[in-house]
Design an enzyme around this catalytic site. Structure first.
Site, PDB file in Angstrom:
ATOM      1  N   GLU A 176       0.832  -1.204   0.000  1.00 24.32           N
ATOM      2  CA  GLU A 176       0.000   0.000   0.000  1.00 24.32           C
ATOM      3  C   GLU A 176       0.867   1.255   0.000  1.00 24.32           C
ATOM      4  O   GLU A 176       0.378   2.367   0.207  1.00 24.32           O
ATOM      5  CB  GLU A 176      -0.930   0.005   1.226  1.00 24.32           C
ATOM      6  CG  GLU A 176      -2.162  -0.882   1.058  1.00 24.32           C
ATOM      7  CD  GLU A 176      -1.835  -2.362   0.950  1.00 24.32           C
ATOM      8  OE1 GLU A 176      -0.952  -2.824   1.691  1.00 24.32           O
ATOM      9  OE2 GLU A 176      -2.446  -3.052   0.122  1.00 24.32           O
ATOM     10  N   ASN A 259      -0.359  -7.523  -3.467  1.00 21.07           N
ATOM     11  CA  ASN A 259      -1.093  -6.786  -4.488  1.00 21.07           C
ATOM     12  C   ASN A 259      -0.211  -5.834  -5.288  1.00 21.07           C
ATOM     13  O   ASN A 259       0.814  -5.365  -4.820  1.00 21.07           O
ATOM     14  CB  ASN A 259      -2.201  -5.965  -3.812  1.00 21.07           C
ATOM     15  CG  ASN A 259      -1.632  -4.924  -2.851  1.00 21.07           C
ATOM     16  OD1 ASN A 259      -1.190  -5.260  -1.773  1.00 21.07           O
ATOM     17  ND2 ASN A 259      -1.614  -3.662  -3.262  1.00 21.07           N
ATOM     18  N   ASP A 301      -7.184  -5.991  -4.758  1.00 17.42           N
ATOM     19  CA  ASP A 301      -6.263  -6.173  -3.634  1.00 17.42           C
ATOM     20  C   ASP A 301      -6.232  -7.626  -3.164  1.00 17.42           C
ATOM     21  O   ASP A 301      -6.210  -7.905  -1.966  1.00 17.42           O
ATOM     22  CB  ASP A 301      -6.613  -5.238  -2.464  1.00 17.42           C
ATOM     23  CG  ASP A 301      -5.565  -5.278  -1.353  1.00 17.42           C
ATOM     24  OD1 ASP A 301      -4.382  -5.469  -1.662  1.00 17.42           O
ATOM     25  OD2 ASP A 301      -5.952  -5.142  -0.175  1.00 17.42           O
TER      26      ASP A 301
END
Lengths: 574, 123
Positions: A176, A259, A301
């Site tokens: 992220e 991801n 994700d």
């Protein structure tokens, strides 16, 4: 029809210890100990517990080596060593590293740690601020400390390392934060870098070499660069925060990647290899031997950081050496672990982003109305949610006795609204708003037994909340798991009949283990201490900060009624 | 340089000047248009990556519960964003001009404050 053979190649004889995160190289989380049985598990009682003094999510598991239990806490990553040979298990030592507190703000999902590994007299584990440490298992003295990750690039470390021979394998968190994921081998004696492989970018960095890299489905060169629009691979993610396994016969170390970033897939057109993938490398020089992408162009994700459990199972009449993987994307896979060929891929939870996996191409057959992106606005009710059909943080177990896998599952769906986002090194790189919804059926999770060859649930125990603990399988045909509302539970491995439970004071997001104590008795140990994603999304389980009071999560409105934070190590025995 | 650009530069310069004071006050306080710009920035700059959609809280604390670790007045919020705070808040001063930081402050201050409810009860 299912018949199972013991995976001799990857399982040494059980010495009653727990020296590796997943119990063995195959990551089975299966113990040959059988004093605790279906008949007597009802008499299991708490014999000891210890507050770690840390409130973040207690993922992972203790180790038990040479009469000592080793516990690594979440940040600030204290290592406790308890002397199991003495009454009351007094500490042999406590090691308190000087961890950079800035790392807490660069960890996406609570400041967790998934545990240590023991090798050659050393306890080796990772610090949240991007360092790997080796501590003398006897004295608690630091042997070496190596900086492997770059906080300024958004890299932290939460995974448990694995040791093969004289190599320590580590990888970063930061999917992220726009990292460019990697996998490193360190020298066990010194901590010095032996080799480094990137998960994204040119073959020279990915260590995909002509004549060695031979994936079953993907051919050609520069796949991890050409499968990205422009230079989006440079901050494309592919973190390594899950579990590692190793096949000594094939000499392959397996890990999976998380991801791609950002969450708005229109900023990174293409398959985005090797995100949301499993990679098989040579431990000696890091060469990539094969790779398989579970979710090409992942726009949900669906990190693939879940464990890759090695087993031998009979599929369509033939005994196959497989790697079994329960992906966040809701499919359970059995892959030929020499080649990456998909032998079985079936839904183990409700899935609507894809219809099925085409075994000829290895690719999912997509449902058009569940694809996301900025131009698609708010896409509604995608299943499973980005928490996964199973959390990669919650490893499954495999019993060669029953031939079944024991899997903690999550029953949540989500909406997904993507938008453009900007990359600033060391800060979040996300670009989506993702509300959750309960899945169908009235329970948010279940603990299930899975037949890997048939690709079917054999039994299930429904739970009120998502099951977020790891699983433990034993030769006594008892399986263990924990719940978010703070129970450690045991069930019959063959039938799924609930057999026993004990309240442990906080939700369980760690993984139970079992070991033979110095007195010859079988023990079961587990961490309590809710956290990880549940620290973020449950809303009101937090009680430690008067300046942070949030509304309850609307999809799990009762959770804070049953649990709050707090790390405790528990030990149970007959 | 267009007329609009000249105005923008002048505004940014003025805002930067105010921000350098020891105890800065928000030059755009209460301006709904600036708050709207701040809301866009809150998402584009990924503030929501830590503080959650709408600032409701995620790995970082809630910014809309009316409670503040480091103070909720103009200067305190500005310093939190520009200089960072312990345990994870990065210092955005090197990445964002003061004027942009004030847009974020204005957005946060424009959020309706809930009634402070210390009690959660179940029927």
């Amino acid at each position: 029809m299912l018949a199972c053979l013991p995976a001799r190649a990857v399982q040494a004889e059980d010495d009653g210890q727990w020296t590796q995160p997943g119990k063995d190289f195959a990551a089975t989380r299966f113990s040959e100990l059988d004093q605790i049985t279906v008949a007597n598990v009802g008499q299991l009682r708490s014999v000891w517990n210890f507050s770690t003094g840390v409130l973040s999510g207690h993922e992972g598991q203790p180790l038990v080596v040479n009469g000592t239990m080793y516990v690594v806490t979440p940040y600030p990553n204290v290592l406790y060593a308890f002397d199991l040979t003495k009454e009351d298990y007094p500490l042999r030592f406590k090691y308190r590293p000087d961890v950079n507190p800035a790392s807490v703000g660069i960890a996406c999902c609570d400041s967790v740690n998934r545990g240590a590994v023991y090798a050659e007299g050393k306890i080796v584990y990772n610090l949240l601020d991007g360092r790997t440490v080796a501590v003398d298992a006897q004295t608690g003295q630091e042997v070496w400390k190596a900086t492997v990750a770059d906080l300024s690039r958004g890299e932290t470390i939460t995974m448990a390392p694995l040791v093969v021979g004289d190599r320590v394998f580590v990888g970063p968190s930061g999917g992220e934060y726009g990292i460019r994921g990697w996998f490193k081998a360190l020298d066990l004696a010194t901590g010095k870098l032996v080799w480094e492989a990137r998960n994204l970018g040119p073959d020279s960095a990915v260590l995909a070499k002509p004549g060695i890299f031979r994936s079953f489905y993907d051919h050609g060169t520069e796949l991890a660069e050409r499968s990205w629009a422009a230079e989006s691979w440079k901050q494309g993610g592919a973190p390594v925060w899950g579990w590692l396994s190793y096949d000594p016969e094939l000499d392959l170390v397996y890990y999976s990647t998380g991801n791609p970033g950002p969450y708005n897939p229109e900023q990174r057109e293409g398959d985005n290899k090797w995100t949301s993938s499993v990679l098989a490398r040579r431990p000696g020089d890091g060469s990539l031997v094969w790779a398989y992408q579970f979710t090409p162009h992942d726009n949900w994700d669906y990190d693939s950081n879940a464990e890759n459990i090695l087993a031998e199972i009979v599929i369509r009449g033939a005994t196959r050496k497989v790697l079994v993987h329960f992906d966040k994307n809701g499919f359970a896979y059995a892959l030929d672990r020499a080649t990456g060929e998909v032998l079985v891929a079936e839904k183990y939870v409700d899935v609507n982003w894809a219809q099925r996996v085409d075994l000829k191409t290895g690719r999912p057959v997509l449902n058009a109305d569940k694809q996301t992106g900025k131009s698609k606005g708010m896409v509604q009710l995608i299943c499973p949610s980005l928490e996964g059909g199973k959390s990669p943080a919650s490893p499954a177990a495999y019993s060669p006795r029953t031939g079944l896998f024991y899997v903690p599952t999550v029953n949540l769906c989500m909406d997904w609204e993507a938008r453009d986002t900007a990359y600033l090194p060391g800060t979040p790189y996300v670009g989506a708003n993702v509300p959750y919804h309960p899945g169908a059926g009235g329970s948010l999770g279940a603990f299930i037994a899975w037949d890997p060859a048939a690709g079917k649930r054999v039994w299930e125990i429904k739970e009120k909340f998502p099951v977020w603990s790891g699983a433990l399988a034993t030769a006594g045909n008892v399986v263990f798991y924990g719940t978010l509302d703070g129970w450690l539970k045991a069930a019959d491995a063959k039938t799924g009949k609930p057999l026993w439970k004990a309240k442990v004071g906080s939700g369980v997001v760690g993984a139970p283990i079992t070991y033979r104590g110095p007195d010859g008795k079988q023990y079961v140990a587990v961490y309590a201490g809710i956290g990880g994603d549940w620290f973020l999304i449950a809303g009101d389980i937090r009680s430690d900060d008067p300046a942070d009071v949030r509304p309850r999560a609307d999809f799990a409105p009762d959770l804070s009624r049953y649990t709050s934070q707090g790390g405790i190590v528990w030990v149970f025995a007959l | 340089m267009s007329g609009m650009c000249r105005v923008m530069v002048a505004v940014l310069t003025a805002l930067a000047g105010i921000a350098s004071a020891d105890e800065p006050t928000n030059p755009a306080g209460g301006d709904a248009k600036v708050a709207g710009q701040g809301e866009v920035l809150f998402n584009v700059m990924n503030c929501d990556g830590c503080h959650g959609a709408g600032g409701l809280g995620f790995v970082g604390p809630s910014l809309v519960d009316g409670r503040w670790r480091f103070g909720g007045d103009d200067a305190a919020i500005f310093h939190s964003i520009r200089d960072g705070r312990p345990h994870g808040m990065p210092a955005y001063g090197a990445m964002l001009p003061d004027a942009v930081i004030w847009q974020l402050v204005t957005y946060l201050q424009s959020q309706p404050l809930p009634k402070d409810v210390p009690t959660i009860a179940w029927p």
